[in-house]
Scaffold this active site. Structure first.
Site: not given
Lengths: 216, 231, 216, 231
Positions: C22, C45-47, C87
């Site tokens: 990340n 990507t944390e979304n 996530s």
């Protein structure tokens, strides 16, 4: 009509159009085949399916498609599959409108015992303890008395509990009870059953509803 | 990143006596057949197995019981298995019964880095004994802890070489949560497809959770209760 | 070479073949374009995407496909989409091998401050607090001193923390530090930087590694 | 079971001043555009909004700020919005900042009947202040609570009439957890398909969570940061 048939015919009336419903293993599973055509419900099975269909024809049998009782089933239009954590999010989170479960004992304050008998081999509670805490409405179906003629409707359960104060409605071959905060209430007599018979065969203290329904 | 194994020997060599293994499947549906039989052949002992059920006497995790490899079983329902009963009653087998939803959530929590959570499931029952109780908005809950296994055995339908997994119908069951809850996760699948062939919107388990992939052949997929409609 | 370029070129060496990584918003995002072809990593990507690809060509731009910095991106072969809870299960559960984040201050015991400056409008921590607790290895990249020439490598952070004792590696334009339990350790000098310069510009107490690497 | 609405009027009438609404989306990606503008037009006040971001000044949840309908905002990042800053500094707007992963998990917990869970996220920071701390295996965690909204606003790609939902790419983001966390969940979608047309293996949100479905037209899908490869 057998006692079992009386129980099932009364239980199926608990299903209302639009509901998502979990039917427990054993006797409750039989309700699936009795749902009127004009009552559109989605049946959930905790191993990961909402929208159980009929049992498969021989050529449709799929080992990857079973219910919680490990029976081969089908999925109906609008069904969805999901994993076990998601399945119990639905249950625990109050998204299942109704669960109909078998019982060994029910107490006057709505405790349910249906998972083990001390001294016998413990099979496990499966999803029953989650269902009784999570579904919006818990209906228990069972015989009113055991094979020795002893009441299964108790003041206090003698068997290990599945849940405390969780039962909303109890349907037996003799009667239907609700469990408001004021205490256990007899709301219906099954066809051909007298109030006296229920009183004699019920250990639990209960009140008789002012609008007691006598099924004929 | 190609995680595909040509044989299970390599991973089986890493599993030692006393390991904790979390295993997917519900009844005999969606069980990692090849990993289980391979573990039976390998013969390691004193295993702690976490799985919803323990197979039947001659299939699934029942094979490990038969071979006396299980020291402790964590499950929600073990009623399909006579060997289980015998070993439990003789004291050979330790058993922790966990409500099915709590078991699924404990595995998810373990995989998600959540050490513990609260649930109403089991309150007022034997399950609650010795557990921390806490009230939220006037209702009582008990604390349950996350589970992480040394190894996770997963059965999926398809995989790509990165270990992205797709399950089929109710064979999904515990497999996705089990996949997240292993320090080393091994997925066995019926089919391997090329990288990029799985639609990224339709992947059930991201390859981030999967260390090794094995393609099994001739799946038995035994049926416990064959029920058919009246013809 | 600018300080920023030195930082980024050193940071990209943290990425190893096979890692899931990340990259934080801002300077760390630039690392994506510098990864050598023989290093195969999956960027998260944390979304809700593992497997970020290059920025899209104009005709490929898709408003439904962005990174955590809200930039339009693409997905590479082998990518998967997932929801926000999933996530952060990946992140919190230790399934992400490496996170590279920007920093405002790092302390000698590995505390990181990178989300707010008192007196300025609070924008929010986004996913930074989850990343520093969850990813297996946390690398922070930042300038060694601020625009007033003051050390950002502190004995104690003065800004509100993002995480306590979470930094494994700090890469600045001057040096690289590790944070073993024995205390902060200088492990590398950037090209053309002397030990004396680092000592002068570092507020934090640190030890010099016996195997100090001097980049040339 | 047909949950499809012909207009949003009916559901908007049920939303009263002071309601708590959980809203899907990340930045401007996957936001329930139609529900938000409809709520703006409806004009109810003193809302508590739970959403990862608060839109931009003239779009998304920023429209509700502009109209001074929000009393309290629960979010992880609000840096894209000048109106937000003004209303916060003037004391009109109450703000609870929650780490993004904790926010996602609190919504999931709320939807899953889990009143609280433990996480290491935020330990030793301002986020941990006033929260219960607990050690597990020698590491410190804080307790975070589940969130349930009176209403949940969800944006999906496709739905069937039962409310089964499929999302597209990163427009999925918070929407699936938000869908589980509303006492009444309304999903707006770009396309409705017939019952049975969605593959049951590929449904992201089961219709069990969804009370109403609305088909929106002419989605704007604004882009916050258009970035393209060098031609």
């Amino acid at each position: 009509m057998t006692g079992r048939k009386r129980i099932l015919e009364r239980a199926v009336k608990e299903l209302q159009d639009g509901m998502c419903v979990n039917l427990g293993i054993g006797m409750p599973t039989l309700i699936a085949n009795m749902i009127p055509e004009d009552v559109d419900v989605m049946l959930q099975t905790e191993n990961g399916l909402l929208g159980i269909g009929a049992y498969p024809k021989e050529l449709e049998v799929d080992p990857d498609l079973i219910n919680a009782g490990k029976e081969t089933v089908t999925a109906k239009a609008g069904a969805s599959y999901f994993d076990s954590a998601e399945s119990f999010s639905m249950i625990r989170g109050g998204h299942i409108d109704l669960a109909i479960l078998g019982g060994m004992e029910v107490s006057k304050n709505g405790d349910l015992a249906n998972w083990m008998i001390p001294g016998k081999m413990v099979k496990g509670m499966g999803g029953a303890m989650d269902l009784v805490q999570g579904a919006k409405r818990i209906v228990v179906i069972m015989d009113h008395v055991n094979k020795h003629g002893e009441s299964k409707v108790k003041n206090t359960c003698t068997l290990p509990l599945t849940g405390q104060g969780v039962v909303h409605c109890l349907i037996t071959d003799l009667a239907v009870f609700h469990f408001p905060e004021s205490g256990m209430e007899l709301v219906e007599l099954q066809k051909g059953v007298t109030l006296d018979e229920v009183k004699v065969k019920t250990e639990a203290v209960f009140v008789v509803s002012e609008s007691l329904k006598v099924n004929k | 990143m190609d995680k595909v194994l040509s044989s299970l020997d390599e991973v089986m060599r890493q599993i030692k006596d006393g390991a904790t293994i979390v295993v997917g499947g519900f009844g005999l549906c969606g069980i990692p057949e090849k990993l289980i039989t391979s573990l039976r052949d390998k013969g390691v002992k004193d295993l702690t197995i976490v799985s919803n059920n323990c197979g039947v006497d001659d299939w699934g995790l029942g094979l490990l019981l038969e071979n006396k490899q299980i020291k402790k079983m964590v499950a929600s329902y073990v009623g399909e298995n006579k060997l289980f009963e015998q070993q439990f009653l003789s004291g050979e087998l330790e058993v922790e019964l966990v409500p099915q939803g709590t078991l699924a959530e404990r595995l998810r929590a373990g995989g998600a880095g959540i050490p513990a959570f609260y649930t109403a499931t089991g309150v007022g029952t034997e399950v609650a004994k010795g557990k921390e109780h806490k009230e939220f908005d006037g209702k009582t809950y008990i604390m349950e802890k996350g589970i992480v296994g040394d190894f996770a055995f997963v059965k999926a339908w398809k995989a790509d070489p990165f270990g992205n997994l797709v399950y089929r119908k109710t064979a999904r069951n515990f497999n996705p949560v089990v996949a997240t809850a292993g320090k080393m996760t091994i997925a066995e699948v019926e089919e391997i497809v090329g990288i990029g062939e799985l639609n990224p919107d339709e992947i059930h388990t991201s390859g981030v959770y999967v260390q090794k992939v094995f393609v099994g052949e001739n799946y038995e997929k035994r049926i416990e209760r064959l029920t058919t409609a009246n013809a």
